[in-house]
Design a protein around this motif. Structure first.
Motif, mmCIF file in Angstrom:
data_model
loop_
_atom_site.group_PDB
_atom_site.id
_atom_site.type_symbol
_atom_site.label_atom_id
_atom_site.label_comp_id
_atom_site.label_asym_id
_atom_site.label_seq_id
_atom_site.Cartn_x
_atom_site.Cartn_y
_atom_site.Cartn_z
ATOM 1 N N ASP A 70 0.824 -1.216 0.000
ATOM 2 C CA ASP A 70 0.000 0.000 0.000
ATOM 3 C C ASP A 70 0.855 1.262 0.000
ATOM 4 O O ASP A 70 1.721 1.440 0.853
ATOM 5 C CB ASP A 70 -0.912 0.007 1.219
ATOM 6 N N GLY A 71 0.595 2.130 -0.962
ATOM 7 C CA GLY A 71 1.330 3.375 -1.077
ATOM 8 C C GLY A 71 2.662 3.234 -1.768
ATOM 9 O O GLY A 71 3.337 4.239 -2.030
ATOM 10 N N ASP A 75 -2.853 3.309 -1.854
ATOM 11 C CA ASP A 75 -3.227 2.898 -0.506
ATOM 12 C C ASP A 75 -4.643 2.329 -0.514
ATOM 13 O O ASP A 75 -5.589 2.991 -0.939
ATOM 14 C CB ASP A 75 -3.147 4.103 0.430
ATOM 15 N N TYR A 132 0.009 7.130 8.790
ATOM 16 C CA TYR A 132 -1.134 6.480 9.435
ATOM 17 C C TYR A 132 -1.236 6.928 10.891
ATOM 18 O O TYR A 132 -1.025 6.135 11.812
ATOM 19 C CB TYR A 132 -0.986 4.958 9.357
ATOM 20 N N SER A 162 6.371 3.903 4.285
ATOM 21 C CA SER A 162 5.889 4.262 5.620
ATOM 22 C C SER A 162 6.790 3.689 6.709
ATOM 23 O O SER A 162 7.783 3.019 6.428
ATOM 24 C CB SER A 162 4.442 3.808 5.808
#
Length: 281
Positions: free
Chosen positions: A25-26, A31, A185, A222
């Motif tokens: 994701d991302g 995402d 997040y 992330s």
């Protein structure tokens, strides 16, 4: 886990063998997405045809079928690296010990959404009046009270104060793997068992495929990717998260730029192979 900064950018590994390890994701997809961008899928197909090995290392507990079926990954690590598959073979699956799981569930986050993941199922606790989300319904989520505590592989929290809980849990149980609670997040937190992190997964995958770590390239966006980017021979940061900049050897603007980057890499590897076949240095 405190990681040092890289003293200077590394050189991209030249030739084969080569392992590319992607967050999902991302990084490889948008995402929350379910499929690969066409350009990325085509570039991965070119790279695999040239002999490059590819792997997913994701926080999800299941990669989307639209990703797995199209890319033909050599290995897939889920749950932030706690579970690793080589094809149909499950190589490792980390689970919480009873004391650790009880500490995680004693979170004191009033109104939090909590999800416990096991190998095959998920169990949820929702605030009063909140309906299950579509993905929970699709996975036939059951009440958290029914969860078999001995089989839990990951716990996820959604709450505005997950950062505070993360700090308390890191202080009381530093052996657990706690990610999230910060950009990108800030209201989502993931907790996985001891050793269930992406650097461990990258190590296991590289060993299983017979590729030295210095010939691995990790892609991530992330905080849960930080340990993987630090360990890999070459680190590609996707996006602009300041936390990752000190570990990055190169940076891409976002997941939409990954396909072109991989296509250019495939072009370089193909040209090198052509030159070697012709006897050029």
């Amino acid at each position: 886990m405190t990681l040092p900064s890289k003293p200077e950018p590394a050189a991209f590994p030249q030739g084969l063998p080569l392992l590319l390890a992607f967050d999902l994701d991302g990084t490889l997809i948008r995402d929350g997405g379910q499929d690969l961008p066409e350009e990325t899928a085509a570039a991965l197909a070119r790279l695999r045809a040239l002999g490059v090995r590819v792997a997913i290392v994701t926080g999800r507990d299941l990669p989307p079928r639209g990703v797995s079926s199209r890319a033909g990954f050599d290995a897939v690590a889920t749950n932030n690296g706690g579970r690793v598959h080589f094809g149909a073979e499950l190589r490792t699956s980390a689970r919480f010990g009873p004391g650790d799981l009880e500490a995680v569930l004693a979170h004191e986050l009033d109104g939090a959404r909590v999800v416990l993941f096991t190998e095959d199922d998920l169990y949820v606790q929702l605030p009063p009046g909140r309906d299950p989300e579509p993905w929970m319904l699709a996975r036939q989520a059951r009440p958290l009270a029914e969860a078999p505590h001995a089989d839990v592989t990951k716990v996820g929290f959604w709450h505005p104060d997950v950062a505070g809980f993360a700090a308390r849990l890191r202080a009381s149980h530093p052996h657990l793997v706690v990610t999230g609670g910060q950009p990108p997040y800030p209201e989502f937190l993931t907790v996985t068992p001891t050793g269930a992190h992406k650097a461990a997964a990258l190590t296991l995958i590289a060993e299983g495929l017979g590729i030295p770590l210095e010939r691995t390239v990790a892609f991530g966006d992330s905080d849960n990717d930080e340990v993987m980017l630090e360990l890999a021979g070459y680190a590609v940061q996707v996006g602009t998260l300041p936390l990752l900049a000190r570990h990055a050897d190169t940076q891409l603007a976002g997941y939409g730029a990954v396909g072109a980057y991989l296509d250019a890499l495939a072009g370089r590897l193909a040209a090198r192979a052509t030159g070697e076949a012709a006897g050029r240095p």
